[in-house]
Write an enzyme that holds these catalytic residues in place. Structure first.
Site, PDB file in Angstrom:
ATOM      1  N   HIS A 249      41.712  41.884 -14.917  1.00 54.03           N
ATOM      2  CA  HIS A 249      40.306  42.202 -15.156  1.00 54.03           C
ATOM      3  C   HIS A 249      40.012  43.526 -14.473  1.00 54.03           C
ATOM      4  CE1 HIS A 249      35.958  41.880 -15.225  1.00 54.03           C
ATOM      5  NE2 HIS A 249      36.038  40.768 -15.939  1.00 54.03           N
ATOM      6  N   ARG A 269      28.657  45.308 -16.747  1.00 58.05           N
ATOM      7  CA  ARG A 269      28.788  46.394 -17.730  1.00 58.05           C
ATOM      8  C   ARG A 269      28.021  46.057 -19.002  1.00 58.05           C
ATOM      9  NH1 ARG A 269      34.385  46.368 -18.707  1.00 58.05           N
ATOM     10  NH2 ARG A 269      34.540  44.633 -17.251  1.00 58.05           N
TER      11      ARG A 269
END
Ligand code: FAD
Length: 661
Positions: A249, A269
């Site tokens: 990740h 995000r």
């Protein structure tokens, strides 16, 4: 003969995360007496940590969304190595599974007009993740547990016994799948608190044990993720598929050291967070690969416009699939443009108000304040890649979740391979758990129901005795271990010293992090395999002190077998695949190669401990001698009507001319 507790059920589910609970509910609803076993406390499964949401094309926020778009995104994210039939079933069934959760009591965040709200995530064309703030996994587990309790109450009303059809055994670890000939006959394990050994006789076993992250040093995964289900399947004779694909990740915490690896959800995000290097540059624009160029914004203005007007702007490159973002961050740090603690900056404070951040990302706000003394409403976070998710896993039949080659064995959730190809999109795990957890429970129930009750497979006593010897071996001194293992040991040859399981584990994590991590090279992986062979030999000499009542050293000594087997699979498959794709990046083979798309890599066990071909699974007394072998298997051609969902130009990037006809 070993003294073990013995119980009998129709279906045993190993794991009580999202996949396991959904499988157990289905098996019980089909009338099967079902046991769910978990090695942590009930409710503490890894699923509870899931933050961002469940991907399902309900089209609540953007009506253009549908299962075909979700299927396309999933295949693109997986770089077309997905088992396409799984990706199809997943995209079609995910909305039903989310709506079903609401009928069972889940409460998702809403849109202004009262529908289930959906948020943006990397690789998803439209807002698609149903969520509960950034605590979606908690709500999912809470709801499934509530359903379990309600089924138990129904059973009580009918039979006077809450557990007559659905029993939860918590803090119990399964160490072996038992077989009779080719077929599953049950499971063997120990109770963590008392150290007592147990056998559950059952003709159908569903593996739902999650991932493997604890083989790596920097990981978002919890202590339970030691690859148990992967190893249990392998030892039972079921192959694993595409074990080279591990998702790093892009955004884990990098500081302080004690929390390195803890996840920073992609929702940051999705909700507008931007990535910058130490020069203040929004660097992701430099890392948009050709295959995604048409879909992502090329300038900051265009990217910023997408948040308010997605119809007329392309997506920000921060929302590229995870593998792309993780590699980009890795490159920036390597190029000397990292933050003081070796990451990059992730900033959401310039896009959302403090109130919005606290409402939409409450866990992240709390996590950074408590662990790093950073206020994310006012300053950026420092983030870097962390080992997060295992795409490879048990090779299952897409429709039934049946493990290939072992009748009665099923797998669902992170332990199963195929669905996500070479890289999983965020949010696609929670939906995967529900879709394939249900299918696994259904198939296991049908299989068990179809058997003649008088002719169910029964585990051989010798197999149970061997499983018990294996589980208790760490209590023996190295002399006894050696004399059990080899004739030389019995003859009194020089004894190698006893090993501390914690030391072996730390070294294993370092090897995997350094030599089979986010960027891989052939010689380094060969070195890793040598180191793993030595660690395996040392793990065989791991000795623990004390007694069997809650002894973490003993538990780890047993888990080491699993982590080492799985790590060997990862390293061997990664060495074999001479291309870069999704979660597998080779420095020495940096390109994606279309001919490799047609190839799946299957890991099996061979050698004296495996009894390969006999179908009896690995013999517990000599499992340490078994070796992983990797073979290539052609991937099924993708069905024509599914290929028609893509433009031919796009397909040309992934498929060979021959495949395209
Ligand atoms: P788990 O939930 O891990 O359950 C495994 C179970 O198996 C546990 O009960 C464990 O005790 C048991 N078990 C293991 N070994 C044994 C054994 N030997 N014997 C008995 N029991 C055993 N995915 C998304 O889709 N959306 C997200 O927003 C998201 N956020 C995430 C955030 C974090 C921090 C992390 C780490 C992951 C996230 N993921 C997300 C991924 C997702 O949470 C996992 O892939 C998923 O929960 C795995 O579920 P599972 O049911 O397969 O396994």
């Amino acid at each position: 003969m070993t003294n073990v507790e013995r119980h009998a059920y129709d279906v045993v589910v190993v794991g009580a995360g999202g996949a396991g609970l959904r499988a157990a509910i289905e098996a019980r609803e089909r009338g099967m007496r079902t046991a769910v076993i978990c090695k942590s406390l009930f409710g503490k499964a890894h699923t509870v940590m899931a933050e961002g949401g469940i991907a399902a094309s309900m089209g609540n926020v953007n009506p253009h969304d549908n299962w075909q778009v979700h299927f396309r995104d999933t295949m693109r994210g997986g770089k077309f190595l997905n088992y396409w039939r799984m990706a199809e079933l997943h995209a079609k069934e995910a909305p039903d599974r989310v709506w079903e959760l609401e009928t069972w009591g889940a409460l998702f965040d809403r849109t202004p007009d009262g529908k289930i709200s959906q948020r943006n995530f990397g690789g998803h064309e439209y807002p698609r993740l149903a969520h509960v703030g950034d605590r979606t996994g908690l709500e999912l587990i809470r709801t499934l547990q509530q359903k379990v309790v309600s089924l138990q109450q129904e059973d009580f009303a009918e039979t006077g016994d809450y557990e007559s059809r659905l029993k939860v055994l918590q803090e119990c670890t399964v160490t072996r799948i038992l077989k009779s000939g080719q077929e599953v006959a049950g499971v063997f394990g120990y109770v963590r608190e008392s150290g007592r050994l147990f056998v559950i006789d059952a003709p159908a076993v569903v593996l739902a044990t999650g991932g493997i992250g604890k083989s790596f040093k920097v990981t978002s995964n919890s202590w339970e993720y030691t690859g148990d289900g992967h190893a249990l399947a392998l030892l039972a004779g079921a192959p694993l598929i595409n074990m080279e694909f591990i998702q790093f990740h892009p955004t884990g915490m990098v500081w302080p050291p004690s929390v390195k690896g803890i996840l920073v959800t992609e929702s940051v995000r999705g909700d507008g967070g931007v990535l910058r290097n130490s020069d203040g540059k929004r660097f992701m624009f430099d890392y948009i690969p050709d295959v995604f160029k048409e879909k992502y914004a090329q300038t900051e203005e265009e990217a910023d416009g997408w948040y308010t007007d997605p119809e007329h702007h392309r997506r920000p490159p921060e929302l590229l699939p995870r593998d792309e973002v993780a590699r980009a961050i890795n490159s920036e740090v390597k190029a000397g443009r990292g933050t003081p603690h070796g990451g990059v900056f992730l900033d959401v404070s310039t896009r959302l108000t403090p109130e919005e951040i606290k409402r939409r990302l409450p866990s992240m706000h709390h996590q950074f304040k408590e662990l790093a003394d950073v206020d994310i409403t006012a300053e950026p976070m420092e983030v870097g890649p962390t080992c997060h998710y295992m795409m490879g896993g048990v090779d299952v039949a897409p429709d039934t979740a049946e493990a290939r080659g072992v009748p009665g064995l099923y797998a669902a959730g992170e332990v199963a391979g195929g669905m996500h190809g070479s890289n999983r999109l965020g949010g696609n795990s929670l939906s995967d758990l529900l879709v394939f957890g249900r299918r696994a429970g259904l198939s296991a129930a049908r299989y068990a129901a179809a058997l003649d009750p008088a002719a169910r497979p029964v585990a051989d006593q010798a197999e149970i005795d061997a499983a018990a010897r294996e589980a208790l071996r760490p209590f023996n001194g190295p002399e006894q271990a050696a004399s059990q293992d080899t004739p030389e040991g019995a003859a009194g040859g020089a004894q190698a010293p006893a090993e501390n399981p914690y030391t072996v584990h730390q070294e294993l994590q370092q090897v995997m992090n350094d030599l089979v991590g986010i960027i891989r090279r052939g010689p380094e992986m060969e070195q890793a395999l040598e180191r793993l062979a030595s660690l395996r030999e040392r793990a065989g000499r791991a000795v623990v002190e004390g007694h069997r009542q809650f002894n973490p050293g003993w538990h780890l000594a047993i888990d080491l077998r699993n982590m080492l087997l799985v790590s060997e699979c990862v390293a061997k498959a990664a060495l074999e695949r001479t291309e870069s794709r999704g979660g597998h990046t080779r420095d020495d083979y940096p390109e994606m190669d279309r001919t490799w798309r047609k190839v799946g890599l299957l890991c099996t066990l061979t050698g004296p401990g495996a009894q390969a071909g006999a179908g009896a699974g690995a013999d517990a007394d000599s499992a340490a001698d078994a070796r992983v072998s990797v073979e290539r298997r052609p991937m099924d051609p993708i069905r024509a009507d599914l290929l028609d969902l893509f433009e031919r130009d796009e397909l040309l990037k992934y498929l060979t001319d021959e495949e395209l006809g």
